[in-house]
Write a protein that holds these residues in place. Structure first.
Motif, PDB file in Angstrom:
ATOM      1  N   GLY A   1       0.733  -1.266   0.132  1.00 10.22           N
ATOM      2  CA  GLY A   1       0.025  -0.049  -0.017  1.00 10.22           C
ATOM      3  C   GLY A   1       0.821   1.211   0.103  1.00 10.22           C
ATOM      4  N   GLY A   2       0.306   2.197   0.590  1.00  9.50           N
ATOM      5  CA  GLY A   2       1.037   3.387   0.540  1.00  9.50           C
ATOM      6  C   GLY A   2       1.401   4.202  -0.681  1.00  9.50           C
ATOM      7  N   ALA A   3       0.403   4.762  -1.424  1.00 10.73           N
ATOM      8  CA  ALA A   3       0.633   5.172  -2.774  1.00 10.73           C
ATOM      9  C   ALA A   3       1.051   6.698  -2.484  1.00 10.73           C
ATOM     10  N   THR A   4       1.370   7.296  -3.490  1.00  9.23           N
ATOM     11  CA  THR A   4       2.002   8.566  -3.369  1.00  9.23           C
ATOM     12  C   THR A   4       1.093   9.606  -2.472  1.00  9.23           C
TER      13      THR A   4
ATOM     14  N   MET B   1       0.045   8.848   0.819  1.00 11.04           N
ATOM     15  CA  MET B   1      -0.483   8.025   1.553  1.00 11.04           C
ATOM     16  C   MET B   1       0.443   6.977   2.335  1.00 11.04           C
ATOM     17  N   LEU B   2       1.881   7.119   2.340  1.00 11.72           N
ATOM     18  CA  LEU B   2       2.522   6.384   2.869  1.00 11.72           C
ATOM     19  C   LEU B   2       2.182   6.018   4.011  1.00 11.72           C
ATOM     20  N   GLY B   3       1.717   6.974   5.106  1.00  6.02           N
ATOM     21  CA  GLY B   3       1.411   6.609   6.420  1.00  6.02           C
ATOM     22  C   GLY B   3       0.474   5.713   6.733  1.00  6.02           C
ATOM     23  N   ALA B   4      -0.564   5.330   5.688  1.00  6.63           N
ATOM     24  CA  ALA B   4      -1.455   4.353   5.882  1.00  6.63           C
ATOM     25  C   ALA B   4      -0.876   3.080   5.952  1.00  6.63           C
ATOM     26  N   ALA B   5       0.299   2.704   5.193  1.00  5.52           N
ATOM     27  CA  ALA B   5       1.021   1.284   4.854  1.00  5.52           C
ATOM     28  C   ALA B   5       1.953   1.172   6.418  1.00  5.52           C
ATOM     29  N   LEU B   6       2.518   2.434   6.765  1.00  3.97           N
ATOM     30  CA  LEU B   6       3.112   2.236   7.783  1.00  3.97           C
ATOM     31  C   LEU B   6       2.448   2.121   9.119  1.00  3.97           C
ATOM     32  N   LEU B   7       1.320   2.516   9.259  1.00  3.38           N
ATOM     33  CA  LEU B   7       0.588   2.157  10.463  1.00  3.38           C
ATOM     34  C   LEU B   7       0.176   0.762  10.362  1.00  3.38           C
ATOM     35  N   ALA B   8      -0.213   0.460   9.101  1.00  2.00           N
ATOM     36  CA  ALA B   8      -0.451  -1.179   9.257  1.00  2.00           C
ATOM     37  C   ALA B   8       0.666  -2.199   9.315  1.00  2.00           C
ATOM     38  N   ALA B   9       1.715  -1.646   8.938  1.00  2.00           N
ATOM     39  CA  ALA B   9       3.029  -2.412   9.163  1.00  2.00           C
ATOM     40  C   ALA B   9       3.300  -2.568  10.551  1.00  2.00           C
ATOM     41  N   ARG B  10       3.408  -1.368  11.330  1.00  2.00           N
ATOM     42  CA  ARG B  10       3.737  -1.178  12.704  1.00  2.00           C
ATOM     43  C   ARG B  10       2.809  -1.990  13.354  1.00  2.00           C
ATOM     44  N   ALA B  11       1.456  -2.118  13.191  1.00  2.00           N
ATOM     45  CA  ALA B  11       0.607  -2.802  14.003  1.00  2.00           C
ATOM     46  C   ALA B  11       0.727  -4.468  13.679  1.00  2.00           C
TER      47      ALA B  11
END
Length: 514
Positions: free
Chosen positions: A262-265, A267-277
């Motif tokens: 995920g994390g398109a241009t 919106m990388l924060g959304a992928a970071l949140l999912a990965a951290r979780a």
């Protein structure tokens, strides 16, 4: 009789939920084995006991009693409350001609006991401050919008500044769906569900209208060979405890890999949140595959996360053994990677933009259904608008029947569906859905859904069991973490990850043998 307080998920097992038909069947079976009027008398006693416990110092009780059995429950309660020394006023609302036999018998006994009964409502300013108001107007069988004197009684009840207790369920609330029947519906501070628990108490608008929920089974066991199958189940302690216990000899390879795509241009924060979780939930290794070109390959707050380029994804041998979480901040770019992920991921969580891409592409839908034929499990995690796109309907239609919408999606795509919202619904083909009881409005913040998707991926990677159980566990912890924190302001998604970790560690410590 057994009175249970239901706000705390950690104190209870899963419980069956029955809609109108199922509740009526349980009631008929119970009444057939009891003397006449027994259930109504038990219900009245249960209501009175709870009212006294909630407001032991209340000088006065006002009961709005409808023409049906719900009103009969209120009349039975009035007699017990008067015997306890309370000044009781009953407003009898609705046509007497429709009063069933049990309710008519209760009215006669209340009149003989000297209860103050009239068809008048309290004045426009409402009931006195030192009073508890009891809604016994409509109950289970209501199917039409409240009107006339019933609607006005609901408005008087809602204006009361003190405790407001609803008998069985708030009048004007659909017992099965949790929707309002019309413009007027009671908003209680407490609701006492009788004989059975109803799905509508826990999903859609139910929790806003019920306040704190209590349950009394009236001495009748709800399950057995002569009982109907539940319409749904309410989550319980076992959904918090679904994650496996770790053993000393295990290592990071024992807990699998999670790929977060995920994390398109922008919106990388959304992928970071999912990965951290996912990492916090227990995955052995977490790889971020950003869809944004030129994305930095480091999370300075979580340097343990690893990064992979999108061009390597299709060639990766990890897909066939990993749990993939796809769609968080995916934008339009996610559409191009979905065919490979749908075809090859061992376990797949589809969230956000992955669901939007799926809704508009019949080929992707075909690939999704084919996963079940190959025994590859999938979980969809839509919010109501995303679910509506998948169903070709509207968010309002989804919210009008959340359990039905989740079940329809699960059947259509042969996978597990976690429909997010107040009373998240977890559905799978061929099983009764589950309604999650944890969570509160503090979760209405940007990124909390990304955290849920990632947490599910991490739990599922660490313990690759049944998808329905893992989804139920993930959403139970997601809500439970918010419930245990003080405050009312929105909970930031980045804070939510630490909150879930703290809650799980706290529970693990409490369960550890001395």
């Amino acid at each position: 009789m057994s009175l249970v307080h239901l706000p705390d998920i950690a104190n209870d097992e899963r419980r069956p939920l029955f809609g109108v038909e199922g509740s009526r069947a349980v009631e008929r079976a119970a009444a057939a084995n009891l003397p006449a009027n027994t259930l109504m008398q038990r219900a009245g006693l249960a209501v009175a006991r709870l009212a006294l416990a909630l407001s032991p110092h209340a000088r006065e009780v006002w009961i709005a009693a409808g023409p049906g059995n719900n009103g009969g429950d209120g009349l039975e309660a009035a007699m017990h409350l008067q015997a306890a020394g309370k000044r009781v006023r009953v407003s009898l609302v609705g046509p007497a001609a429709s009063r069933p036999a049990d309710a008519s018998a209760a009215l006669q006994r209340a009149q003989n006991a000297g209860i103050a009964i009239s068809d008048a409502l309290p004045p426009a300013e409402g009931v006195g401050v030192g009073c508890i108001a009891i809604d016994a107007l409509l109950g289970l069988g209501a199917s039409r919008e409240p009107a006339g004197a019933v609607a006005e009684a609901i408005r008087v009840f809602n204006r009361h500044p003190g405790p407001r207790l609803a008998v069985d369920l708030p009048s004007g609330l659909n017992a099965a769906l949790g929707t309002r029947l019309g413009a007027d519906a009671a908003r209680a501070t407490h609701a006492l569900s009788l004989l059975t628990l109803k799905p509508g108490l826990f999903t859609a608008l139910g929790r806003d209208h019920c306040g704190e929920i209590w349950f009394d089974d009236l001495g009748v066991a709800p399950l057995g060979t002569d009982r109907p199958a539940p319409d749904a189940w309410l989550s319980g302690r076992q959904d918090l405890d679904a994650q496996a216990t770790r053993e000393h000899a295990q290592h990071k390879g024992s807990f699998g890999d999670v790929l977060v795509v995920g994390g398109a241009t922008g919106m990388l924060g959304a992928a970071l949140l999912a990965a951290r979780a996912a990492a916090a939930a227990g995955a052995g290794r977490v790889y971020i595959v950003p869809l944004a070109a030129g994305a930095a390959h480091l999370d300075s707050h979580r340097p343990e996360l690893m990064w992979r380029d999108l061009k390597h994804l299709a060639e990766s041998s990890r897909l066939g053994a990993s749990t993939t979480v796809v769609g968080c901040g995916g934008g339009d770019a996610v559409r191009g990677v979905l065919p490979a992920l749908l075809s090859r991921s061992a376990r797949l969580v589809l969230d956000a933009d992955a669901l939007n891409a799926l809704a508009g592409d019949p080929l992707l839908q075909t690939l999704l259904r084919a996963r079940a034929e190959r025994a590859l499990p999938t979980v969809l995690t839509p919010h109501p608008l995303e679910a509506a796109r998948l169903l070709g309907s509207t968010a309002a239609q989804v919210q009008a029947d959340r359990v039905g919408a989740a079940s329809q999606l699960a059947a259509r795509f042969a996978c597990v569906v976690l429909l997010k919202g107040s009373g998240s619904v977890i559905a799978a083909p061929g099983t009764s859905p589950l309604i999650n009881r944890s969570g509160n409005p503090r979760l209405a913040s940007a990124g909390s859904g990304d955290v849920l998707a990632g947490w599910l991926g991490g739990l599922w990677s660490a313990d690759p069991g049944d998808a329905l159980t893992r989804a139920a566990c993930a959403v139970a912890w997601h809500g439970h973490a918010a419930d245990r924190l003080p405050g009312h302001l929105p909970l930031l998604a980045s804070q939510l990850i630490d909150a879930i970790s703290a809650a799980m560690n706290e529970r693990a410590a409490a369960r550890r043998p001395d």
